[in-house]
Scaffold this motif. Structure first.
Motif, PDB file in Angstrom:
ATOM      1  N   MET A   1      -2.646   1.263   5.709  1.00  0.00           N
ATOM      2  CA  MET A   1      -1.545   0.416   5.216  1.00  0.00           C
ATOM      3  C   MET A   1      -1.664  -0.980   5.829  1.00  0.00           C
ATOM      4  SD  MET A   1       2.542   1.088   5.581  1.00  0.00           S
ATOM      5  CE  MET A   1       3.730  -0.107   5.005  1.00  0.00           C
ATOM      6  N   GLY A   3       0.508  -3.293   6.294  1.00  0.00           N
ATOM      7  CA  GLY A   3       1.570  -3.656   7.237  1.00  0.00           C
ATOM      8  C   GLY A   3       1.271  -3.183   8.639  1.00  0.00           C
ATOM      9  N   LEU A 180       4.124  -5.015   2.919  1.00  0.00           N
ATOM     10  CA  LEU A 180       4.179  -4.092   1.783  1.00  0.00           C
ATOM     11  C   LEU A 180       4.507  -4.847   0.499  1.00  0.00           C
ATOM     12  CD1 LEU A 180       4.091  -1.154   0.790  1.00  0.00           C
ATOM     13  CD2 LEU A 180       6.523  -0.987   1.334  1.00  0.00           C
ATOM     14  N   GLN A 183       1.456  -6.866  -0.553  1.00  0.00           N
ATOM     15  CA  GLN A 183       0.451  -6.010  -1.167  1.00  0.00           C
ATOM     16  C   GLN A 183       0.805  -5.687  -2.616  1.00  0.00           C
ATOM     17  OE1 GLN A 183      -2.343  -5.221   0.418  1.00  0.00           O
ATOM     18  NE2 GLN A 183      -3.149  -4.170  -1.378  1.00  0.00           N
TER      19      GLN A 183
END
Length: 310
Positions: A1, A3, A180, A183
């Motif tokens: 991820m 983040g 997030l 993205q």
């Protein structure tokens, strides 16, 4: 991820800086630096030791500067002045390199950013008479509990580690959700939609519509994160050099407006004034430069036509 990856990357900067500055605070070094710089810092309402976050934030990045602030006992006014200065002027090496990649002169970009930081600090210190109470870091508004000063290097080291870990944990609560969203924006190609919505802004600051993608990436992601998008946009959209300078001057004053504003919540200061000051400074500066530049171009073009006619 992304983040978590970004948080890990930032923590490798924030933790050692916070730990180092905390330990340094218990040595004569910080006090020596403070006394040496204090006459200059006093002109913008800051103590000598407040120079440390400025130096760290400009040399490294915004998060490192915040890490340094977290280790100092400052007033609300001092923290606010540092926040507005760092919002204008941070990560100078990396973000100036981005400007150079698209063909701009680094000294001009640095001069604009440092100039905005100093002028804004001077004006805020002159106008704002309040903010003398102790700053409370974190998301709470209650007064910080009084704790005894640590005795011994092991206790000091423990305090520095705790300050660093706390700063990283609070920062993660902001950075992970933001990354997030970034993205999702990339995957859904929403950057183009944002760019289309920026047409009124491009008209206001006097640049062509083909600068909108550069503006959108800088405003939403930032100069460092959006570097690739901006460099490609400049090449593909064939942005004029004048428009490029104006857009970048706008962005160095006001980029990553959501992220760079929200991260200051950690410092326990109101963030809306930060955003308003950045937007106002960016608009006033770029509109003025655009008008002067366009007037100069018209005058030079008229002189050229007159000389050609004779």
């Amino acid at each position: 991820m992304s983040g978590l990856s970004t948080t890990w990357t930032l923590s490798k900067v924030i933790f050692p800086i916070t730990l180092f500055i905390t330990i340094l605070g218990y040595t004569p070094v910080l006090h020596w630096i403070a006394s040496f710089i204090s006459p200059l810092m006093g002109m913008i309402g800051l103590t000598g030791e407040a120079a440390i976050p400025l130096v760290v934030g400009n040399a490294l990045n915004l998060y490192a500067g915040i890490g340094a602030i977290l280790s100092l006992d400052l007033t609300v006014k001092e923290v606010f002045i540092l926040a507005i200065m760092l919002s204008f002027s941070h990560n100078l090496f990396v973000e100036s390199a981005v400007a150079a990649k698209v063909g701009l002169r680094i000294p001009i970009i640095i001069a604009v950013r440092v100039g905005l930081a100093l002028v804004s600090a001077f004006v805020i210190n002159l106008v704002w008479q309040g903010g003398g109470e102790q700053a409370v870091y974190g998301f709470g508004s209650a007064a910080a509990p009084v704790t005894p000063e640590p005795s011994g290097w092991l206790a000091i080291l423990g305090e520095g580690v705790l300050a660093g870990v706390t700063g990283i944990a609070q920062l993660a609560l902001i950075v992970i959700p933001l990354m997030l969203v970034v993205q999702i924006m990339r995957e859904k190609n929403w950057l183009k939609l944002i760019a289309n919505g920026l047409a009124p802004l491009t008209k206001l600051i006097g640049v062509d519509k083909n600068t909108s993608v550069t503006l959108a990436s800088g405003l939403s992601i930032g100069l460092a994160y959006g570097a690739g998008v901006m460099i490609d946009a400049v090449k593909e959209d064939k942005v004029k050099k004048k428009d490029l300078y104006i857009v970048f001057i706008f962005l160095v004053a006001c980029h990553a407006v959501v992220e760079d504003t929200l991260v200051f919540l950690i410092l326990g200061i109101p963030v809306w004034p930060l955003l308003v000051i950045r937007l106002t400074a960016a608009l006033v500066l770029t509109i003025a430069i655009s008008r002067i530049w366009n007037s100069y171009d018209k005058k030079r073009s008229k002189q050229h036509e007159e000389s050609f006619a004779h």
